[in-house]
Every structure is written in C-alpha cells, then in structure tokens.
Write a protein that holds these residues in place. Structure first.
Motif, PDB file in Angstrom:
ATOM      1  N   LYS A 127       0.787  -1.346   0.272  1.00  0.00           N
ATOM      2  CA  LYS A 127      -0.051  -0.084  -0.008  1.00  0.00           C
ATOM      3  C   LYS A 127       0.881   1.222  -0.142  1.00  0.00           C
ATOM      4  CE  LYS A 127      -2.099  -0.933   3.927  1.00  0.00           C
ATOM      5  NZ  LYS A 127      -1.132  -2.209   4.122  1.00  0.00           N
ATOM      6  N   SER A 128       1.718   1.165   1.034  1.00  0.00           N
ATOM      7  CA  SER A 128       2.511   2.410   1.049  1.00  0.00           C
ATOM      8  C   SER A 128       3.623   2.675  -0.100  1.00  0.00           C
ATOM      9  CB  SER A 128       3.790   2.378   2.259  1.00  0.00           C
ATOM     10  OG  SER A 128       2.985   1.796   3.549  1.00  0.00           O
ATOM     11  N   THR A 129       3.947   1.715  -0.603  1.00  0.00           N
ATOM     12  CA  THR A 129       4.664   1.575  -1.970  1.00  0.00           C
ATOM     13  C   THR A 129       4.060   2.083  -3.124  1.00  0.00           C
ATOM     14  OG1 THR A 129       5.986  -0.245  -1.241  1.00  0.00           O
ATOM     15  CG2 THR A 129       6.377   0.593  -3.499  1.00  0.00           C
ATOM     16  N   LEU A 130       2.652   1.822  -3.237  1.00  0.00           N
ATOM     17  CA  LEU A 130       1.821   2.458  -4.316  1.00  0.00           C
ATOM     18  C   LEU A 130       1.459   3.819  -4.270  1.00  0.00           C
ATOM     19  CD1 LEU A 130      -0.132   1.767  -6.563  1.00  0.00           C
ATOM     20  CD2 LEU A 130      -1.797   1.127  -5.090  1.00  0.00           C
ATOM     21  N   VAL A 142       7.052   2.806   4.601  1.00  0.00           N
ATOM     22  CA  VAL A 142       6.905   1.530   4.131  1.00  0.00           C
ATOM     23  C   VAL A 142       7.349   0.509   5.170  1.00  0.00           C
ATOM     24  CG1 VAL A 142       8.068   0.221   2.439  1.00  0.00           C
ATOM     25  CG2 VAL A 142       7.352   2.318   1.898  1.00  0.00           C
ATOM     26  N   GLY A 143       6.350  -0.746   5.338  1.00  0.00           N
ATOM     27  CA  GLY A 143       6.751  -1.585   5.911  1.00  0.00           C
ATOM     28  C   GLY A 143       6.389  -1.977   7.367  1.00  0.00           C
ATOM     29  N   ASP A 144       4.940  -1.562   7.459  1.00  0.00           N
ATOM     30  CA  ASP A 144       4.094  -1.597   8.928  1.00  0.00           C
ATOM     31  C   ASP A 144       4.092  -2.997   9.158  1.00  0.00           C
ATOM     32  OD1 ASP A 144       2.070   0.801   7.680  1.00  0.00           O
ATOM     33  OD2 ASP A 144       3.319   0.890   9.459  1.00  0.00           O
ATOM     34  N   ILE A 193       2.779 -12.074   7.022  1.00  0.00           N
ATOM     35  CA  ILE A 193       3.188 -12.299   8.367  1.00  0.00           C
ATOM     36  C   ILE A 193       4.600 -12.194   8.621  1.00  0.00           C
ATOM     37  CG2 ILE A 193       3.018 -13.562  10.349  1.00  0.00           C
ATOM     38  CD1 ILE A 193       0.063 -14.558   9.036  1.00  0.00           C
ATOM     39  N   LYS A 194       5.060 -11.201   9.423  1.00  0.00           N
ATOM     40  CA  LYS A 194       6.501 -11.130   9.460  1.00  0.00           C
ATOM     41  C   LYS A 194       7.077 -12.297  10.442  1.00  0.00           C
ATOM     42  CE  LYS A 194       7.546  -7.427   7.387  1.00  0.00           C
ATOM     43  NZ  LYS A 194       8.762  -7.440   6.241  1.00  0.00           N
ATOM     44  N   ASN A 195       8.369 -12.267  10.405  1.00  0.00           N
ATOM     45  CA  ASN A 195       9.128 -13.448  11.081  1.00  0.00           C
ATOM     46  C   ASN A 195       9.135 -13.539  12.495  1.00  0.00           C
ATOM     47  OD1 ASN A 195       9.800 -13.395   8.328  1.00  0.00           O
ATOM     48  ND2 ASN A 195      12.218 -13.011   8.633  1.00  0.00           N
TER      49      ASN A 195
END
Ligand code: G4P
Length: 288
Positions: A127-130, A142-144, A193-195
């Motif tokens: 979304k942020s990149t867009l 970018v990257g929530d 889903i982050k690490n």
C-alpha cells in the motif's frame, strides 16, 4: 499458527475506516497477487458499500502470470469491481491508475469535484509503495508490522494527483484473513506475516508440500535435483544436502534449510509462484 491480530485491533481498524468512508468515492484494495484470497479482507465489501473498487493484485512480478489471469477474471465477478495486476517495478502501469479511476467514476474527476480515493489492504501488500509511486515522492511509511493500526483517519490528508484525483496519503490498514488455517500459512510463506510470528520449519513444510505438487519442475531446476522428492520432508532434506546445511553427525539442519527455502520463495529465486488458485479456494471452502 499464531497471528498477531487481536479483536481490539480489528475493531479499531474497522471503526477508523468506516468513519472515513463518507469522504471517499472510490476504494483501491491492494492484495498480494500470489495469494489474492488470503490477502483480501472480507470487510472491504461491507465498508465500501456501493462505491466502485479497484482490486490491485500487487507483486505480480513474483506471481504465476497464468494464475493471476484466473484471479483477475474471478475478482471482476463482484459488482462494481475492476481488477488490475501491478508491480512496483512497473511504474508506468501504476501511474495509469488515475485514468482507471476516472473511467469508473466519469461524473467526477475535476479540480472542483475530484475523485476521493482511499487505498486499503492488509499489512505488507504494498500500500505505502503504491501511494509513494502515485505521489511521485516518499510519503507513507513502508513496512508496517501486522499488529500496527493507526489512530489517524485515512481520509484526513490528501494528495492531489493529476486528472482530478484526491488520494488519502494514509492507507486504511485491515487485518489478514486468519480464520482459514491455510491462509495463515500462505501469508507467512509470502512474507505478509512477519518473521516474529512464524515457525520457519512449520511454514517451510507447508511450502514444500505445495511446491512438489504445483511447481516440481521449478524445484528441480532451482536446487539442481535429479527429480522432485515425493514428500515435504524429503524435499527439505534434499535442499539441505545441496546447500550443506548439516549438523554434527551429518543430520540435516532443518531450521537453516527452512529459512533458506522461505527467503528464496519470497525473493522470487524459484521464479513466478502463486500459492492459491480460485479452484483451490473453492475446494477448501467446501471442506471448511
Ligand atoms: P504496506 O504499506 O502494505 O504495509 O506494504 P509496503 O508498501 O510497505 O511494502 C511491503 C514490502 O513489499 C516492501 O519491501 C516493498 O518494497 C515490497 N513491495 C511492494 N510492492 C511490491 C511489488 O510490486 N513487487 C515486489 N517484488 N515487492 C513489492 P521491504 O521494504 O523490503 O519489506 P520486506 O520485503 O522486508 O517485507
């Protein structure tokens, strides 16, 4: 598998977006082209009501193009929806989005009566990149992380784009689909889903099981195997031997192999992969 989204976060995200909706004419929902069902939020239809919606299958540079085409046709069966495959790598296609918004809402789109657009989606779909690409500069973070929601109303601040588009500079962050067990795995495999919330061995076994059925030739090519192993664990062991992931005594270090496989899938090293098709989802929904 544990996912860090709690009822409190979900309610807050829903409330914030619902309150913003009176000032929104068109919704752009961003999804991950590799997992359109799992990265879609079922709440969007209820939140947008009659407003037109562009569903973006983002990260299409990583997805299987034949399966992306199936999803585009499938998503457009929903009333008021136009689906579009995108990738941040293709900035010119991204910049055509305002023209598509105007096509869907021809009665608006002027300086006096702009089309008020809000971008929505689960974390990490792009979304942020867009927003940054459309704005032509870096605005949104970018990257929530998946568990983060924002207090600020997404409709509060707008960027005026060419062609009479007023774009909210904050995306509406929704929660991922966690009621379906396979969806949680697919979100983890693709990195939505982050690490911190995942067990690499567990999701690598899920990914390996899928790959040997859906993409055996890509597995053989990437890891230079004679043939594709028959089971998930055999595939992890074969990759482990090829990559020298050995513990004392010659045992395969499954944790290391799992991290390698997942990082290589996410980075596109195995080629274009999609982890669900409309047909797979239809079958799973019948079973559930
Ligand atoms: P969000 O606002 O929806 O949370 O997503 P965001 O734009 O922060 O993007 C998440 C990650 O996905 C970013 O990578 C971003 O560069 C990447 N990304 C976004 N769109 C595309 C696309 O079309 N193709 C590819 N290949 N990647 C895309 P990152 O900052 O490196 O985060 P991460 O990779 O560590 O998750």
């Amino acid at each position: 598998m544990a996912v860090q989204w709690y009822p409190g976060h979900m309610n807050k995200a829903r409330r914030i977006i619902k309150e913003s909706m009176s000032e929104v004419d068109l919704v752009i929902e961003v999804m991950d082209a590799r997992i359109p069902f799992s990265s879609e939020n079922p709440m969007v239809a209820e939140l947008r009501q009659h407003r037109p919606c562009i569903k973006i299958l983002n990260k299409s540079d990583l997805a299987d193009p034949a399966i992306t085409r199936l999803w585009l046709a499938h998503l457009e069966k929903e009333q008021g929806v136009k689906a579009q495959a995108l990738s941040v790598l293709d900035k010119s296609k991204t910049r055509n989005l305002p023209a598509l918004c105007k096509k869907l809402l021809p009665e608006r789109g002027s300086a006096i009566k702009p089309i008020r657009v809000m971008i929505m989606g689960i974390p990490n779909v792009g979304k942020s990149t867009l927003i940054n690409t459309l704005a032509g500069k870096t605005l949104a973070k970018v990257g929530d992380e998946p568990a983060v929601t924002k207090e600020v109303s997404p409709a509060q601040h707008r960027i005026i784009l060419e062609g009479g588009i007023a774009l909210s500079d904050t995306p509406g962050i929704l929660w991922p689909k966690i009621e379906n067990g396979n969806s949680s795995y697919r979100l983890a495999v693709t990195g939505a889903i982050k690490n911190t919330a995942i067990d690499f061995e567990d999701i690598a076994l899920f990914a390996a099981d899928y790959l040997i059925t859906a993409y055996p030739e890509k597995v053989v090519e990437r890891y230079k195997l004679q043939q594709c192993p028959a089971t998930d664990i055999q595939l992890l062991e074969a990759i482990g031997r090829k990559r020298g992931c050995l513990r004392a005594g010659g045992m395969i270090d499954l944790q290391r192999v799992s991290e390698i496989l997942i990082h290589e899938i996410r980075g596109g090293a195995l080629g274009h992969l999609s982890f669900e098709t409309p047909e797979i989802i239809e079958r799973e929904l019948v079973v559930v």
